[in-house]
Design a protein around this motif. Structure first.
Motif, PDB file in Angstrom:
ATOM      1  N   PRO A  39       0.813  -1.235   0.000  1.00  0.00           N
ATOM      2  CA  PRO A  39       0.000   0.000   0.000  1.00  0.00           C
ATOM      3  C   PRO A  39       0.839   1.274   0.000  1.00  0.00           C
ATOM      4  CG  PRO A  39      -0.864  -1.598   1.583  1.00  0.00           C
ATOM      5  CD  PRO A  39       0.468  -2.110   1.146  1.00  0.00           C
ATOM      6  N   LEU A  40       1.888   1.297   0.816  1.00  0.00           N
ATOM      7  CA  LEU A  40       2.722   2.500   0.903  1.00  0.00           C
ATOM      8  C   LEU A  40       3.557   2.692  -0.364  1.00  0.00           C
ATOM      9  CD1 LEU A  40       3.953   2.377   4.605  1.00  0.00           C
ATOM     10  CD2 LEU A  40       2.034   3.641   3.637  1.00  0.00           C
ATOM     11  N   ARG A  42       2.760   1.690  -3.428  1.00  0.00           N
ATOM     12  CA  ARG A  42       1.858   2.150  -4.491  1.00  0.00           C
ATOM     13  C   ARG A  42       1.575   3.652  -4.366  1.00  0.00           C
ATOM     14  NH1 ARG A  42      -3.584  -0.581  -4.911  1.00  0.00           N
ATOM     15  NH2 ARG A  42      -3.617   0.722  -6.777  1.00  0.00           N
ATOM     16  N   GLU A  43       1.358   4.094  -3.140  1.00  0.00           N
ATOM     17  CA  GLU A  43       1.066   5.511  -2.915  1.00  0.00           C
ATOM     18  C   GLU A  43       2.284   6.378  -3.212  1.00  0.00           C
ATOM     19  OE1 GLU A  43      -0.366   8.485   0.738  1.00  0.00           O
ATOM     20  OE2 GLU A  43      -0.290   6.316   1.017  1.00  0.00           O
ATOM     21  N   ASP A  44       3.455   5.918  -2.779  1.00  0.00           N
ATOM     22  CA  ASP A  44       4.682   6.710  -2.926  1.00  0.00           C
ATOM     23  C   ASP A  44       5.133   6.789  -4.384  1.00  0.00           C
ATOM     24  OD1 ASP A  44       6.897   8.167  -2.322  1.00  0.00           O
ATOM     25  OD2 ASP A  44       7.991   6.571  -1.322  1.00  0.00           O
ATOM     26  N   LEU A  45       5.053   5.660  -5.096  1.00  0.00           N
ATOM     27  CA  LEU A  45       5.568   5.611  -6.466  1.00  0.00           C
ATOM     28  C   LEU A  45       4.479   5.684  -7.527  1.00  0.00           C
ATOM     29  CD1 LEU A  45       8.338   2.851  -6.108  1.00  0.00           C
ATOM     30  CD2 LEU A  45       8.567   5.327  -5.892  1.00  0.00           C
ATOM     31  N   GLY A  46       3.221   5.711  -7.121  1.00  0.00           N
ATOM     32  CA  GLY A  46       2.127   5.793  -8.072  1.00  0.00           C
ATOM     33  C   GLY A  46       1.955   4.549  -8.915  1.00  0.00           C
ATOM     34  N   LEU A  47       2.074   3.379  -8.302  1.00  0.00           N
ATOM     35  CA  LEU A  47       2.003   2.115  -9.033  1.00  0.00           C
ATOM     36  C   LEU A  47       0.608   1.504  -8.934  1.00  0.00           C
ATOM     37  CD1 LEU A  47       5.404   0.517  -7.937  1.00  0.00           C
ATOM     38  CD2 LEU A  47       4.934   1.967  -9.916  1.00  0.00           C
ATOM     39  N   SER A  48       0.227   0.742  -9.966  1.00  0.00           N
ATOM     40  CA  SER A  48      -1.063   0.063  -9.983  1.00  0.00           C
ATOM     41  C   SER A  48      -0.938  -1.343  -9.404  1.00  0.00           C
ATOM     42  CB  SER A  48      -1.582  -0.033 -11.421  1.00  0.00           C
ATOM     43  OG  SER A  48      -0.744  -0.883 -12.182  1.00  0.00           O
TER      44      SER A  48
END
Length: 437
Positions: A39-40, A42-48
């Protein structure tokens, strides 16, 4: 009269097992960092979600294909150097994971992690061959192999603690730094047999049951000809089923509990750890069963085949029950039994590598087996995801895994008939698929 280990050999065995178990736990904790921090990250790097799936696959495919050269190098360079280099490499990959800034740099870090971890288990199989008598190798294998389930068991609470208190990047760096310290300890403490001035009695104890005059180092011709034996392909096929089932649960158990059984996140975290505790017990007991069978007069090959194939069949049965039962309690019990059984399989399979191969090819054959296993491991999350997406349920995915386990058990039982003899690696293949030129 059976030979006995000297106090010095027993001390070396204890130290070797302690180092291998510790490294194995670090190995599996490091694998879990991506899943815990998803979760972190994805949020930090903008990953799907699909990006995260590709990151998981990057590790698994790199790990699978790096097995083949890793095993040959372990046999050629020796366990001391390969354990050190492998641990240092994957620890650097782990630290790089804490410094990534994009999807593709993260893919690179995961590939380094996979390549670095590849030599670990084949090299441990070589240590079992080098430092343990033929009647001890199953138990030794079970002990170091249980580290995989133990690492999965401790990963979630340990990594969550680090991540909550220091952030996900620091979690990656801290685990990588710990691995580098352990790599230095292994290099300083562990020794290969040829680096120790063993007595004639100690050498006789360690080499009992091995072919006389075995080659010290594997050659390219030795490695290549291993593919010409039914035994090799039976080991690859059986371990494919074992690791497919392992990663079916490792990758999807939390999702299964939340989506299929409607558990809360907190309940999933608590209940999801239970099956892996059973896996620890199965890993140790699987190796012990092998040695008990040998001591009761079962030949070394059958002593591995019987628990491996039987446990695969029983795993399939438990998985089918988990797929169809409406009871949450029965499903968790069956999944716990399945993980217990797949780790019995895993320990039995790795114990096979220490008796099925010529002494100088132990890690090479173990790596070929692990290559087949992790092709299954890489496919399991993807196949399961497609089935669940298409059906909306896990039942068919579980039944698919059960069928794969049954087919793998049949291949293991019928293809593996005898060890690969030392003498035939340079000449005629006995019981193989073809005759060597």
């Amino acid at each position: 009269m059976q030979a006995k280990a000297s106090p010095r050999v027993r001390r070396i065995q204890t130290i070797s097992l302690a180092l291998m178990v510790t490294a194995g736990v670090v190995n599996y904790v490091d694998r879990a960092t991506l899943a815990v921090a998803t979760p972190l990250i994805r949020e930090d790097l903008g990953l799907s979600i699909s990006d995260m799936g590709l990151l998981l696959s990057a590790f698994l495919w790199a790990y699978a294909f790096a097995q083949l050269p890793a095993g040959a190098l372990a046999d050629r360079l020796g366990p001391r150097l390969m354990l050190t280099l492998g641990l240092a490499c994957w620890s650097l990959g782990q630290m790089l994971g804490g410094a990534v800034t994009s999807f593709w740099t993260f893919v690179g870090a995961r590939i380094v992690l996979g390549v670095g971890e590849a030599p670990h288990f084949p090299t441990c199989a070589r240590v079992s061959r080098d430092w343990f008598n033929i009647r001890q190798r199953g138990t030794a294998t079970g002990i170091w192999n249980c580290a995989s389930s133990l690492g999965s068991f401790v990963a979630l609470p340990l990594l969550t603690l680090l991540m909550v208190n220091f952030g996900w990047r620091s979690m990656f760096v801290a685990m990588g730094a710990a691995g580098l310290v352990l790599a230095a300890a292994i290099f300083l403490v562990f020794r290969n047999p040829r680096e120790v001035d063993l007595t004639a009695e100690e050498r006789a104890f360690l080499t009992e049951g091995d072919a006389p005059g075995a080659a010290a180092r594997v050659t390219w011709a030795d490695w290549k000809r291993l593919f010409g034996y039914r035994t090799t392909w039976g080991m690859i096929m059986g371990y494919f089923g074992c690791i497919y089932m392992t990663w079916l649960y490792t990758a999807w158990l939390p999702g299964y509990l939340e989506l299929e059984r409607h558990f809360t996140l907190q309940k999933t975290g608590l209940v999801g750890a239970i099956p892996f505790a059973f896996g620890v017990v199965g890993g140790v007991l699987g190796g012990r069963i092998v040695d008990v069978l040998v001591r009761r007069g079962i030949d070394p090959i059958r002593s591995r085949k019987i628990p491996m194939a039987s446990a695969l069949v029983a795993t399939a049965a438990c998985t089918v029950v988990a797929a169809v039962t409406p009871s949450d309690t029965l499903a968790i019990a069956c999944i716990s039994a399945s993980l217990f059984l797949v780790y019995v399989c895993s320990s039995s399979a790795w114990a096979m590598a220490s008796v099925a191969a010529p002494a100088n090819c132990t890690a090479s054959l173990g790596a070929m087996q692990n290559f087949g296993g992790y092709i299954g491991g890489a496919l399991a999350p993807t196949v399961t995801g497609f089935i669940v997406k298409g059906t909306g349920h896990f039942s068919l995915a579980f039944i698919t895994g059960a069928v794969i386990a049954l087919v793998a058990a049949m291949g293991y039982w019928f293809l593996i008939r005898e060890p690969i003899p030392e003498a035939t690696l340079g000449g005629r293949v006995v019981g193989g698929l073809r005759a060597a030129e």
